[in-house]
Design an enzyme around this catalytic site. Sequence first.
Site, PDB file in Angstrom:
ATOM      1  N   GLU A   1     -31.657 -16.036  10.808  1.00  0.00           N
ATOM      2  CA  GLU A   1     -31.227 -15.023  11.777  1.00  0.00           C
ATOM      3  C   GLU A   1     -29.773 -15.324  12.079  1.00  0.00           C
ATOM      4  O   GLU A   1     -29.450 -16.397  12.592  1.00  0.00           O
ATOM      5  CB  GLU A   1     -32.048 -15.061  13.056  1.00  0.00           C
ATOM      6  CG  GLU A   1     -31.618 -13.979  14.035  1.00  0.00           C
ATOM      7  CD  GLU A   1     -32.405 -13.949  15.315  1.00  0.00           C
ATOM      8  OE1 GLU A   1     -31.812 -13.611  16.359  1.00  0.00           O
ATOM      9  OE2 GLU A   1     -33.609 -14.269  15.284  1.00  0.00           O
TER      10      GLU A   1
ATOM     11  N   ASP B   1     -31.498 -20.121  13.199  1.00  0.00           N
ATOM     12  CA  ASP B   1     -30.773 -19.201  14.075  1.00  0.00           C
ATOM     13  C   ASP B   1     -29.330 -19.654  14.222  1.00  0.00           C
ATOM     14  O   ASP B   1     -29.075 -20.766  14.714  1.00  0.00           O
ATOM     15  CB  ASP B   1     -31.429 -19.158  15.455  1.00  0.00           C
ATOM     16  CG  ASP B   1     -32.869 -18.687  15.404  1.00  0.00           C
ATOM     17  OD1 ASP B   1     -33.111 -17.621  14.804  1.00  0.00           O
ATOM     18  OD2 ASP B   1     -33.745 -19.374  15.966  1.00  0.00           O
TER      19      ASP B   1
END
Length: 161
Positions: A87, A49
């Site tokens: 992500e 992330d």
Amino acid sequence: MPAVPDSATEQARHVVRLVRETLGDPAVRAACPHGSAVLGGLRPTSDVDVLVVLDRPTTEAERRALTDALLAVSGARAYEGPARPVELSLVVHAEVRPWRYPPVCEYLYGEWLRDDFASGLTPAPAPCPDLAPLITMARAGDVSLLGPRPSELFDPVPEAD
């Protein structure tokens, strides 16, 4: 920051390099991890992330080029070979500081959207309430991959948001 496997840290740094190469160094103000990497719950199948803070909006051509680059390096179906899913969220600094709700996400890439992106869909800027917990996590971890730490970049997000 909790111990993060070197491979996940290197993949996050690679994602930041892709953003800088695609948008140009002057556009990229900072980058930081969020999610399980900073909360201590990173597992072998966890996403990498990354939140990148920009000084300017992106163009559709830049977002398409970045999407194509991420398809090559993200997830089990990465063109360059299997890797952790990525992500990636991009925000324009002026859109999130001072804080206002709902915040606008300049760009969002995630494996759950891969089929749409592979078929030609290009992510566009849009309001994104999920940025509230994402920025909160980034501030809590307060780790920088590039530029200032999240606590210096972002205002605290009100609990109600």
